[in-house]
Design a protein around this motif. Structure first.
Motif, PDB file in Angstrom:
ATOM      1  N   GLN A  48      41.293  52.577  34.021  1.00 29.57           N
ATOM      2  CA  GLN A  48      41.961  51.306  34.315  1.00 29.57           C
ATOM      3  C   GLN A  48      41.493  50.216  33.362  1.00 29.57           C
ATOM      4  OE1 GLN A  48      40.970  51.204  38.601  1.00 29.57           O
ATOM      5  NE2 GLN A  48      43.129  50.767  38.976  1.00 29.57           N
ATOM      6  N   GLN A  52      43.861  48.434  30.495  1.00 30.22           N
ATOM      7  CA  GLN A  52      44.106  46.994  30.651  1.00 30.22           C
ATOM      8  C   GLN A  52      43.526  46.188  29.495  1.00 30.22           C
ATOM      9  OE1 GLN A  52      42.320  46.520  34.500  1.00 30.22           O
ATOM     10  NE2 GLN A  52      44.210  46.992  35.612  1.00 30.22           N
ATOM     11  N   ARG A  79      46.499  54.528  41.711  1.00 27.74           N
ATOM     12  CA  ARG A  79      45.739  53.664  40.803  1.00 27.74           C
ATOM     13  C   ARG A  79      46.289  53.674  39.378  1.00 27.74           C
ATOM     14  NH1 ARG A  79      40.275  53.858  42.864  1.00 27.74           N
ATOM     15  NH2 ARG A  79      39.483  52.996  40.903  1.00 27.74           N
ATOM     16  N   LEU A  83      49.360  50.862  35.943  1.00 31.81           N
ATOM     17  CA  LEU A  83      49.029  50.686  34.523  1.00 31.81           C
ATOM     18  C   LEU A  83      50.238  50.920  33.618  1.00 31.81           C
ATOM     19  CD1 LEU A  83      45.617  52.610  34.478  1.00 31.81           C
ATOM     20  CD2 LEU A  83      45.970  50.137  34.680  1.00 31.81           C
TER      21      LEU A  83
END
Length: 292
Positions: A48, A52, A79, A83
């Protein structure tokens, strides 16, 4: 287009940081085999943060998730979907029903995140005998499915076969998965060559994969990326011949000829189609100018 896809362990901050410096067309950020059970959540957080922060512009972003039936897959999807990776890679896919189940979870995550439907595609990893035998059904199972990917290591184990560099034990699987993908009108990617130090073997294996009809090939080592890219890039000679083919066809049509030849060989539709594909690939790779 993707010629090469590089596996990057999702639990390695250093490898994630440098993932896009090796020239791979696609990056597979791995939450499955590369990550021990106790490190799954930490790997998700690392992936993540990497996506990001770094974004990996210029590469197709793929995230390999854990298989259905494990306690990790739902959290992986929940999760990772926000993204907005180009593709999720579900593992141990054995049937169209597996794809439907994954697609449903992805749709729920898209809806919860406010993403448009089908934002995230799928590239199912076929690595069991059942998956190979159901390849066409899997390829046609859902509009999210953009490509198929062959996993030879687990497949060889499932077949109780001995894995070899020559790959005789996966010849049927390679042919079957290419046939299924092309029948469904999607791309198809070959298994990695696992001997990191055998450059000649890698070149031969990548050349074979291209000759069999694969779109590209995965790599487990950055060292293999350049060789794979070279194998799936049209050579100057191929591009030149493709131009000649189309020029001869155009001249034949202008003169009203029903049949034309080049270098003593009749030029028929399959040859013309291959020439157009070569030039289309060359344009996508910036080797040629012109319309696709």
């Amino acid at each position: 287009m993707m010629r090469s896809m590089l596996f990057v362990p999702g639990n390695s901050a250093g490898m994630l940081l440098n993932a896009d410096v090796h020239g791979a067309d696609g990056l597979i950020l791995d939450l499955e085999d590369a990550v021990a059970p106790g490190e799954k959540d930490a790997a998700r957080r690392l992936v993540q943060g990497a996506v990001q922060t770094l974004g990996f512009p210029g590469a197709t972003l793929i995230i390999r998730i854990n298989p259905l039936g494990t306690p990790y897959v739902e959290e992986d999807i929940a999760r990772m979907v926000p993204l907005k990776p180009h593709l999720l890679m579900p593992t141990k896919v054995a049937s169209a029903e597996d794809v439907t189940a994954i697609s449903t979870l992805v749709a729920q995550a898209e809806q919860k995140t406010g993403l448009p439907q089908n934002t995230v595609g799928l590239i199912p990893l076929l690595e069991t005998a059942q998956g190979i035998e159901h390849a066409l059904e899997i390829a046609r199972s859902d509009p999210r499915v953009k490509a198929l990917f062959l996993g030879a290591e687990d497949l060889s184990s499932d077949l109780q076969a001995v894995r070899s560099k020559e790959g005789a034990e996966i010849a049927y699987a390679r042919g079957r998965i290419v046939m299924a993908a092309r029948a469904a009108g999607i791309d198809v990617y070959d298994t990695p060559f696992t001997d990191v130090n055998d450059d000649d073997g890698l070149q031969q294996d990548a050349a074979l994969a291209r000759a069999l009809g694969f779109t590209g090939k995965a790599a487990i080592s950055p060292r293999h990326v350049a060789g794979i890219n070279a194998a799936f890039t049209p050579s100057p000679g191929e591009i030149s011949y493709a131009r000649e083919v189309l020029a001869v066809i155009e001249e034949g049509e202008r003169l009203g000829k029903g049949a034309v030849s080049l270098r003593g060989k009749m030029i028929d539709k399959p040859i013309v189609d291959r020439a157009r594909k070569v030039l289309q690939t060359a344009v996508l790779l910036g080797l040629e100018r012109g319309a696709l």
